[in-house]
Design an enzyme around this catalytic site. Structure first.
Site, PDB file in Angstrom:
ATOM      1  N   GLU A  38      -7.323   6.224  -4.683  1.00  0.00           N
ATOM      2  CA  GLU A  38      -7.332   5.094  -3.393  1.00  0.00           C
ATOM      3  C   GLU A  38      -7.653   5.820  -2.167  1.00  0.00           C
ATOM      4  O   GLU A  38      -7.218   7.134  -2.022  1.00  0.00           O
ATOM      5  CB  GLU A  38      -5.958   4.480  -3.201  1.00  0.00           C
ATOM      6  CG  GLU A  38      -5.777   3.605  -2.189  1.00  0.00           C
ATOM      7  CD  GLU A  38      -4.484   2.898  -2.104  1.00  0.00           C
ATOM      8  OE1 GLU A  38      -3.585   3.603  -2.853  1.00  0.00           O
ATOM      9  OE2 GLU A  38      -4.127   2.011  -1.555  1.00  0.00           O
ATOM     10  N   LYS A 109      -8.141  -4.524  -2.041  1.00  0.00           N
ATOM     11  CA  LYS A 109      -6.634  -4.571  -2.435  1.00  0.00           C
ATOM     12  C   LYS A 109      -5.929  -5.976  -2.230  1.00  0.00           C
ATOM     13  O   LYS A 109      -5.869  -6.174  -0.941  1.00  0.00           O
ATOM     14  CB  LYS A 109      -6.074  -3.502  -2.057  1.00  0.00           C
ATOM     15  CG  LYS A 109      -4.621  -3.110  -2.549  1.00  0.00           C
ATOM     16  CD  LYS A 109      -4.112  -1.782  -1.962  1.00  0.00           C
ATOM     17  CE  LYS A 109      -2.744  -1.466  -2.498  1.00  0.00           C
ATOM     18  NZ  LYS A 109      -2.352   0.013  -2.175  1.00  0.00           N
ATOM     19  N   CYS A 142      -3.730   1.036  -6.609  1.00  0.00           N
ATOM     20  CA  CYS A 142      -2.223   1.126  -6.544  1.00  0.00           C
ATOM     21  C   CYS A 142      -1.400   0.440  -6.596  1.00  0.00           C
ATOM     22  O   CYS A 142      -1.168  -0.174  -7.776  1.00  0.00           O
ATOM     23  CB  CYS A 142      -1.959   2.152  -5.085  1.00  0.00           C
ATOM     24  SG  CYS A 142      -0.745   3.422  -5.332  1.00  0.00           S
ATOM     25  N   VAL A 169       3.287   7.010  -4.433  1.00  0.00           N
ATOM     26  CA  VAL A 169       4.206   7.802  -3.509  1.00  0.00           C
ATOM     27  C   VAL A 169       5.713   7.723  -4.263  1.00  0.00           C
ATOM     28  O   VAL A 169       6.732   8.408  -4.220  1.00  0.00           O
ATOM     29  CB  VAL A 169       4.418   7.434  -2.144  1.00  0.00           C
ATOM     30  CG1 VAL A 169       3.334   7.866  -1.327  1.00  0.00           C
ATOM     31  CG2 VAL A 169       4.796   6.111  -1.853  1.00  0.00           C
TER      32      VAL A 169
HETATM   33  C1  ACM Z   1       0.354   2.287  -2.708  1.00  0.00           C
HETATM   34  O1  ACM Z   1      -0.144   1.331  -2.966  1.00  0.00           O
HETATM   35  N1  ACM Z   1      -0.618   3.176  -2.173  1.00  0.00           N
HETATM   36  C2  ACM Z   1       1.400   3.062  -2.943  1.00  0.00           C
END
Ligand code: ACM
Length: 269
Positions: A38, A109, A142, A169
């Protein structure tokens, strides 16, 4: 099908250096499909909307998409790469998808994480599946993994593989992806980044361990938490077309969507 990830530590704001790093890492790599992390070209810890505006690019015209298209052509590889997309006065945390023949599409996203909500608009497109001949792949970014509906939507559309560009994370995703793959009987490539990004009093550490997960929950490859690494597997992913668990259960045919309607807020009775 040789498919995999590129794991590395992007440097915040260093778009050219990050692109050069990826080019170096894949220089001797032979793959059909590669997933990059990402926001691989910009870094993650934005501290102002001005930074987002300065580092976001128009897809197609922007230098990152142009460089990715050149790389896909010269390496004869499909690439899925996380970048910040500028669209009029809006910014989207996006993944651009390119083939050796050129641009294919963009995923914006849908489930934004943490301070991404300060900088980006949530994606308003669909979860799309891309046909690359023998295989179909879907794309998510992510935190989308936290919502089982994302991988379900892609799998129900026939994806064999889920390309999962990430900046993780939290420590949960790699284990969770085993379940996501098992419950959909698909493969997944989670391309994570490494390193700590500390900017203006904010700091996040990214967990590495990029992973290639199989349709029966097997981990084909997991990278180290902190190394530059390209992981590739060579697997016949058409096996993901078979959703049969045993002689009585087919995990897609056994679904009972008539009992799931209350999951959809708008159709609550
Ligand atoms: C994320 O969506 N970068 C944890």
């Amino acid at each position: 099908m040789k498919a995999g990830f590129v794991q590395f530590e992007p440097l915040f704001g260093e778009v050219d250096k990050n692109m050069e790093k990826v080019e170096k890492l894949i220089d001797n790599v032979d793959a059909d499909l590669l997933v990059l992390p990402e926001l691989f070209n910009t870094g993650y810890v934005f501290t102002s909307i001005d930074e987002v505006a300065a580092l976001s690019e128009e897809i197609l015209k922007g230098k990152t998409t142009q460089a990715l298209m050149r790389m896909a052509k010269s390496k004869d590889v499909f690439l899925v790469a996380g970048i910040a997309k500028k669209s009029d006065d809006k910014y989207f945390n996006s993944a651009v998808i390119v083939s050796p023949q050129g641009y294919i599409g963009t995923y914006r996203k849908i489930h934004l994480f943490f301070e991404e909500k300060l900088w980006f608009d949530p994606g308003d497109g669909n979860f799309e599946v891309y046909d690359i001949g023998k295989y179909k792949f879907g794309v998510m970014i992510c935190f989308d993994w936290f919502f089982p509906e994302a991988m379900r939507a892609l799998s129900l559309q026939g994806a064999h593989i889920i390309c999962h560009s990430s900046n993780l994370v939290l420590p949960f995703c790699q284990d969770a992806m085993k379940t996501r793959c098992l419950e959909n009987r698909v493969f997944a490539i989670t391309a994570n980044r490494t390193g700590t990004e500390a900017r203006n009093g904010k700091s996040l550490t990214f967990t590495g361990k990029s992973q290639i997960t199989g349709h029966t929950a097997e981990v084909f490859y997991q990278a180290a938490p902190d190394t530059d690494e390209v992981g590739i597997v060579d697997v016949d992913m058409t096996i993901a077309e078979n959703k049969r668990l045993n002689e009585y259960n087919d995990i897609f045919e056994d679904r009972r969507p008539e009992f799931y309607k209350r999951l959809l807020r708008d159709s609550a009775e």
